[in-house]
Design an enzyme around this catalytic site. Structure first.
Site, short mmCIF file in Angstrom:
data_model
loop_
_atom_site.label_atom_id
_atom_site.label_comp_id
_atom_site.label_asym_id
_atom_site.label_seq_id
_atom_site.Cartn_x
_atom_site.Cartn_y
_atom_site.Cartn_z
N ARG A 41 28.94 -13.46 30.88
CA ARG A 41 28.32 -13.75 29.59
C ARG A 41 28.98 -12.95 28.47
O ARG A 41 29.30 -13.48 27.40
CB ARG A 41 26.83 -13.43 29.64
N ASP A 100 7.67 -19.37 23.43
CA ASP A 100 6.49 -18.78 22.80
C ASP A 100 6.72 -18.74 21.29
O ASP A 100 7.58 -18.01 20.82
CB ASP A 100 6.25 -17.37 23.35
N SER A 150 10.78 -21.35 32.51
CA SER A 150 10.12 -20.43 31.59
C SER A 150 10.80 -19.08 31.67
O SER A 150 10.97 -18.52 32.75
CB SER A 150 8.63 -20.27 31.95
N ASN A 151 11.19 -18.55 30.51
CA ASN A 151 11.83 -17.25 30.46
C ASN A 151 10.80 -16.18 30.05
O ASN A 151 11.02 -15.39 29.14
CB ASN A 151 13.00 -17.28 29.46
N GLY A 175 11.58 -13.59 35.58
CA GLY A 175 10.89 -12.36 35.21
C GLY A 175 11.78 -11.40 34.45
O GLY A 175 12.93 -11.69 34.12
N ILE A 177 14.24 -8.52 33.49
CA ILE A 177 15.44 -7.94 34.09
C ILE A 177 15.32 -6.41 34.08
O ILE A 177 15.00 -5.81 33.06
CB ILE A 177 16.70 -8.37 33.32
N HIS A 205 3.10 -29.56 46.07
CA HIS A 205 3.25 -29.65 47.52
C HIS A 205 3.10 -31.08 48.03
O HIS A 205 3.39 -31.36 49.20
CB HIS A 205 2.22 -28.74 48.21
N ASP A 209 8.30 -29.61 49.87
CA ASP A 209 7.82 -28.63 50.86
C ASP A 209 8.49 -27.28 50.61
O ASP A 209 9.45 -27.16 49.85
CB ASP A 209 8.05 -29.11 52.28
#
Length: 235
Positions: A41, A100, A150-151, A175, A177, A205, A209
């Site tokens: 990056r 958000d 979702s970040n 989640g 970092i 589900h 699976d």
């Protein structure tokens, strides 16, 4: 007491979350080492700046890795019709990104990710981000989503229990970092500094699976931890 009417993005969220109560959820989680991704990056930032992308985040790489993993496990990019007992496999990878905003949760969609490069995805994300925070997303910008990310880790938290948005069958949540110590290998006592990111997947589900989500996650993880491998998988 104050009664506040639910409007805009929040009204859409109430409707979608009410529908999601009908979904039998399953959750799978893992941790990702993004040391190599950080280097890639950072090396691409000058090129991104030349393209008008002023902030190259990890998210475009996560989106592209999702699209490449979907090629191997296309059921994750399907939608379910429980009444008709059918699954529709979608050829286009239209990946929604939860954002958000001051107006509430918005989920604009990056369309046809299978045909876009990482930098093209970053460019489109920038456009959608600006529109979302200005409250100017069009119907086309939020429609036809087939898979969602979702970040939430940008705000905080590690492992999540992400909620599938019907009729989609899968959702992922990255989640926070963290810099943590990790052994270099299973056979070595050497410890290195690692940038670790938790990833949590939610699945319907009825359509997916646990083994399929685990294998999908392993492929996604391999692309994120070895970002150069994405170049060989792109068409």
């Amino acid at each position: 007491d104050t009664i506040i009417p639910i409007r805009g993005y929040n009204r859409l969220m109430v409707k979608s979350m009410t529908t999601s109560l009908q979904v039998p959820h399953m959750v799978y989680a893992d941790e990702i080492n993004i040391n190599a991704l950080t280097e890639v990056r950072d090396s691409l930032r000058p090129l991104a700046t030349d393209m008008g992308i002023h902030k190259l985040t990890y998210l475009p790489f996560f989106i592209k890795a999702s699209s490449l993993a979907i090629i191997k496990y296309p059921v994750l990019n399907s939608t379910i019709d429980a009444e008709e007992m059918t699954l529709t496999y979608h050829k286009n990878h239209n990946i929604g990104v939860a954002m958000d905003t001051e107006r509430g949760l918005a989920v604009p969609v990056v369309k046809r990710c299978q045909d876009k490069s990482v930098l093209e995805i970053a460019e489109e994300l920038g456009r959608l981000h600006s529109l979302a925070f200005a409250g100017n997303l069009s119907e086309a910008d939020i429609s036809d989503c087939t898979f969602t990310l979702s970040n939430i880790g940008a705000i905080g938290g590690t492992y999540m229990s992400p909620v599938v948005l019907p009729p989609q069958v899968a959702v992922g949540a990255m989640g926070k970092i963290q810099r943590l110590p990790r052994f270099v290998s299973d056979t070595s006592d050497e410890v290195e500094s690692a940038r670790i990111m938790p990833i949590s997947w939610g699945g319907d589900h009825r359509a997916v699976d646990g083994a399929t989500i685990a294998r999908f996650s392993n492929v996604w993880k391999s692309y994120v931890e070895n970002p150069s491998s994405m170049m060989f998988a792109m068409r």
